[in-house]
Design a protein around this motif. Structure first.
Motif, PDB file in Angstrom:
ATOM      1  N   GLY A  66       7.403 -53.768   2.906  1.00 30.03           N
ATOM      2  CA  GLY A  66       7.043 -54.719   1.853  1.00 30.03           C
ATOM      3  C   GLY A  66       5.558 -55.021   1.845  1.00 30.03           C
ATOM      4  O   GLY A  66       4.923 -55.067   0.796  1.00 30.03           O
ATOM      5  N   ARG A  67       5.005 -55.200   3.009  1.00 28.19           N
ATOM      6  CA  ARG A  67       3.583 -55.561   3.088  1.00 28.19           C
ATOM      7  C   ARG A  67       2.677 -54.401   2.699  1.00 28.19           C
ATOM      8  O   ARG A  67       1.667 -54.602   2.022  1.00 28.19           O
ATOM      9  CB  ARG A  67       3.240 -56.057   4.492  1.00 28.19           C
ATOM     10  N   LEU A  69       3.414 -52.035   0.649  1.00 27.33           N
ATOM     11  CA  LEU A  69       3.507 -51.828  -0.804  1.00 27.33           C
ATOM     12  C   LEU A  69       2.672 -52.836  -1.582  1.00 27.33           C
ATOM     13  O   LEU A  69       2.269 -52.572  -2.708  1.00 27.33           O
ATOM     14  CB  LEU A  69       4.965 -51.891  -1.266  1.00 27.33           C
ATOM     15  N   ARG A  70       2.421 -54.010  -1.006  1.00 26.50           N
ATOM     16  CA  ARG A  70       1.553 -54.974  -1.692  1.00 26.50           C
ATOM     17  C   ARG A  70       0.103 -54.511  -1.662  1.00 26.50           C
ATOM     18  O   ARG A  70      -0.691 -54.901  -2.500  1.00 26.50           O
ATOM     19  CB  ARG A  70       1.618 -56.359  -1.040  1.00 26.50           C
ATOM     20  N   LYS A  71      -0.242 -53.743  -0.640  1.00 25.60           N
ATOM     21  CA  LYS A  71      -1.638 -53.320  -0.502  1.00 25.60           C
ATOM     22  C   LYS A  71      -1.899 -52.023  -1.245  1.00 25.60           C
ATOM     23  O   LYS A  71      -2.947 -51.823  -1.844  1.00 25.60           O
ATOM     24  CB  LYS A  71      -1.994 -53.132   0.972  1.00 25.60           C
ATOM     25  N   ARG A  73       0.316 -48.969  -3.543  1.00 30.42           N
ATOM     26  CA  ARG A  73       1.620 -48.555  -4.064  1.00 30.42           C
ATOM     27  C   ARG A  73       1.782 -47.045  -4.027  1.00 30.42           C
ATOM     28  O   ARG A  73       2.848 -46.529  -4.286  1.00 30.42           O
ATOM     29  CB  ARG A  73       1.765 -49.018  -5.510  1.00 30.42           C
ATOM     30  N   LYS A  74       0.686 -46.329  -3.738  1.00 26.92           N
ATOM     31  CA  LYS A  74       0.715 -44.886  -3.980  1.00 26.92           C
ATOM     32  C   LYS A  74       1.100 -44.044  -2.778  1.00 26.92           C
ATOM     33  O   LYS A  74       1.467 -42.890  -2.931  1.00 26.92           O
ATOM     34  CB  LYS A  74      -0.664 -44.423  -4.485  1.00 26.92           C
ATOM     35  N   ILE A  75       0.989 -44.601  -1.555  1.00 26.44           N
ATOM     36  CA  ILE A  75       1.282 -43.780  -0.373  1.00 26.44           C
ATOM     37  C   ILE A  75       2.797 -43.638  -0.217  1.00 26.44           C
ATOM     38  O   ILE A  75       3.509 -44.633  -0.123  1.00 26.44           O
ATOM     39  CB  ILE A  75       0.709 -44.428   0.908  1.00 26.44           C
ATOM     40  N   PRO A  76       3.302 -42.410  -0.199  1.00 21.91           N
ATOM     41  CA  PRO A  76       4.750 -42.242   0.003  1.00 21.91           C
ATOM     42  C   PRO A  76       5.153 -42.722   1.394  1.00 21.91           C
ATOM     43  O   PRO A  76       4.419 -42.529   2.363  1.00 21.91           O
ATOM     44  CB  PRO A  76       4.953 -40.723  -0.120  1.00 21.91           C
ATOM     45  N   ILE A  77       6.303 -43.383   1.450  1.00 21.92           N
ATOM     46  CA  ILE A  77       6.793 -43.921   2.719  1.00 21.92           C
ATOM     47  C   ILE A  77       8.205 -43.401   2.986  1.00 21.92           C
ATOM     48  O   ILE A  77       9.082 -43.490   2.125  1.00 21.92           O
ATOM     49  CB  ILE A  77       6.796 -45.463   2.696  1.00 21.92           C
ATOM     50  N   MET A  91      15.608 -53.733   0.173  1.00 27.75           N
ATOM     51  CA  MET A  91      14.198 -53.389   0.359  1.00 27.75           C
ATOM     52  C   MET A  91      14.045 -51.915   0.740  1.00 27.75           C
ATOM     53  O   MET A  91      13.021 -51.295   0.429  1.00 27.75           O
ATOM     54  CB  MET A  91      13.599 -54.305   1.434  1.00 27.75           C
ATOM     55  N   ALA A  94      13.001 -49.369  -1.754  1.00 27.12           N
ATOM     56  CA  ALA A  94      11.597 -49.266  -2.164  1.00 27.12           C
ATOM     57  C   ALA A  94      10.897 -48.097  -1.475  1.00 27.12           C
ATOM     58  O   ALA A  94       9.808 -47.699  -1.871  1.00 27.12           O
ATOM     59  CB  ALA A  94      10.857 -50.565  -1.871  1.00 27.12           C
ATOM     60  N   ASP A  96      10.315 -44.143  -0.370  1.00 21.52           N
ATOM     61  CA  ASP A  96      10.453 -42.908  -1.149  1.00 21.52           C
ATOM     62  C   ASP A  96      11.565 -42.031  -0.606  1.00 21.52           C
ATOM     63  O   ASP A  96      12.113 -41.205  -1.318  1.00 21.52           O
ATOM     64  CB  ASP A  96       9.122 -42.154  -1.117  1.00 21.52           C
TER      65      ASP A  96
END
Lengths: 122, 400
Positions: A66-67, A69-71, A73-77, A91, A94, A96
């Motif tokens: 969550g944290r 993604l706030r910083k 949004r583009k890096i796949p996780i 959650m 969210a 990938d």
């Protein structure tokens, strides 16, 4: 330039194993032992993809997700865990990808490849 | 079918300034004894929806207090609640970035409650609606999303999300505040406006919120969440007239001082479109136990008189005259004073021989003797907010 992967894993032997295996695939590797370190690594090291354990001390993977993604949004996780139950956690949707831990890293490596490819296309 | 209601109560309500100087828009007093949010909350309870979260953000103290005082009436052991959730920075050190982000940041409440359906409501609309009918429609249509919709004149299109439907009321288009709206088939002067009321299947909502959170977006339901869904899933509009409990199609977004004033004044009609006297659909609120309203003095020039007005407990009309006005609790009107076409909030005191016309006077303001408000707008504008249509607004606690 090779892609940089951040491996977030609290258990040292596993962390080393994933690091070696993914290095052999030609990636640069960053590591973190918990969520808090992972967030610092995302800011400092600018990884292209994150492999994120869930059950960790200090800050667990779900909160870290969550944290991060706030910083950015583009890096796949990729959520990478021994447990399948976390798929029930909203959650986790969210992320990938959700990969269950295994000694055989074929699936993990494939997901890493696919997501980097997909992200390049974006 | 488990339904969880989420009321979006975080709006700043900037166009209602100065009424929103000290309170969030849903906490603005309305109709003498209510707060705006009482209408959505009453609709929930009257629709037998007893799991309700209100998400707040700005200036939420008075809203919290009101809900705690007036709405702690459900049975917690049965799993019922009306709970206010302030912005908690659970995910980051950031406020909510939009209405969708408010729910995204509170995803854990959906996780905990695991409802089948989520009813998303605005906390700043005045209307009476049976949400059960909308939910039944949603289930019957096997919809992923159902949007409450009301017919409006096309000239208001710039204020609304405009819905385009097919004959089955399936949504086939959505324009956010368009200049050139698609009108209702067979009704070239009418548009179908989104009321900002949504029924979502839980999975549909969560997936959309996550997709939205991961994209560049203003994270707003009307602008960002809904449009990409059109043409993809089962998305229907629900005709407000089928759920309306007032039978007059009364629904107001009191977003501006003008709209707010008009909606209040609607209540003094002989038969108001918004009927507050229907025992089958009570509008609940918090009321302090003030004594009954009274009028005193009955001399020729000094007659305590109230006509065509709404008055509340604790009011004393003492030798003054009140016409076409809304008086909240504890308003006092002293001898020879005149109050016309005005809204007095709680604790307002109108001094002797003062004359008040077309004004909104916020809480605890004491108007000195012989003061005139609403008779010389140029003079009024030097001290107060005066709207383009000539409504004078005196802010809370202002010393005169």
């Amino acid at each position: 330039m090779s892609n940089k992967i951040l491996i977030v894993e609290d258990e040292e032997s596993l962390r080393l194993y994933y690091e070696e295996e993914l290095k052999a695939e030609g990636y640069d590797i960053l590591t973190a032992t918990n969520g808090r370190e992972a967030i610092q690594q995302v800011e400092k090291g600018k990884p292209d993809l994150i492999v994120l354990d869930i059950v960790m001390p200090v800050m667990d993977g779900m909160e870290t997700l969550g944290r991060i993604l706030r910083k950015t949004r583009k890096i796949p996780i990729i959520l990478h865990t021994s447990y399948t139950d976390y798929r029930q956690d909203f959650m986790s949707w969210a992320a990938d990808a959700y990969v269950t831990k295994s000694a055989d890293l074929t699936e993990l490596k494939k997901k890493v490849r696919d997501l980097l490819e997909k992200n390049k296309a974006r | 079918m488990k339904v969880l209601a989420i009321i979006l109560a975080g709006g700043r309500g900037e166009r209602l300034y100065p009424l929103t100087r000290d309170r969030a828009k849903p906490a603005v007093p309305f109709g003498a004894i209510y707060r705006i949010i009482d209408f959505s909350l009453s609709n929930c309870l009257n629709s037998n929806i007893r799991q309700v979260y209100a998400l707040t953000q700005y200036k939420s103290t008075s809203l919290h207090r009101h809900i705690q005082l007036g709405w702690s009436i459900l049975c917690a052991p049965l799993g019922e609640f009306i709970e206010v959730i302030p912005a908690q920075q659970r995910v980051d050190e950031e406020w909510y970035q939009g209405t969708a982000d408010a729910i995204y940041q509170n995803m854990y409440i959906l996780q905990d409650e695991r409802p089948d359906l989520i009813l998303v409501l605005a906390g700043d609309h005045i209307y009476k609606m049976d949400y059960r009918k909308m939910i039944a429609h949603h289930v019957e249509k096997k919809a992923d999303l159902t949007i409450g919709a009301i017919r409006m004149d096309r000239r208001f299109s710039r204020e609304f999300g405009v819905i385009e439907i097919d004959p089955e009321w399936r949504i086939v288009g959505f324009q956010e505040k368009p200049d050139d709206p698609r009108t209702i088939p067979g009704d070239p002067e009418g548009i179908l406006a989104s009321m900002g009321i949504y029924v979502f299947n839980i999975e549909t909502l969560v997936r959309r919120l996550i997709d939205d959170a991961r994209s560049d977006s203003s994270h707003d339901f009307g602008k960002d969440i809904i449009p990409p869904m059109i043409g993809k899933g089962q998305i229907f509009a629900f005709d407000f007239r089928k759920g309306d409990q007032g039978e007059a199609g009364y629904w107001r977004d009191v977003g501006t001082i003008e709209a707010y004033y008009e909606a209040n004044m609607d209540l003094i009609a002989v038969t108001p479109q918004l009927n507050l006297y229907d025992p089958s659909w009570p509008i609940l609120t918090y009321q302090a136990p003030y004594p009954p309203a009274k009028t005193v003095h009955a001399e020729k020039e000094r007659m305590g008189t109230v006509v065509n007005s709404v008055i509340s407990n604790g009011c004393i009309i003492s030798g003054g005259t009140v016409r076409r006005s809304i008086l909240s609790p504890r308003a006092h009107v002293h001898s020879f004073a005149e109050v016309e076409d005005s809204i007095l909030f709680e604790g307002v005191d109108i001094g002797r021989s003062a004359k008040i016309r077309k004004a909104i006077i916020d809480k605890e303001v004491h108007i000195p003797q012989e003061t005139e408000i609403g008779y010389n707008l140029e003079e009024d504008a030097k001290r107060f907010t005066v709207t383009p249509s000539g409504i004078v607004v005196v802010p809370k606690w202002m010393k005169l």
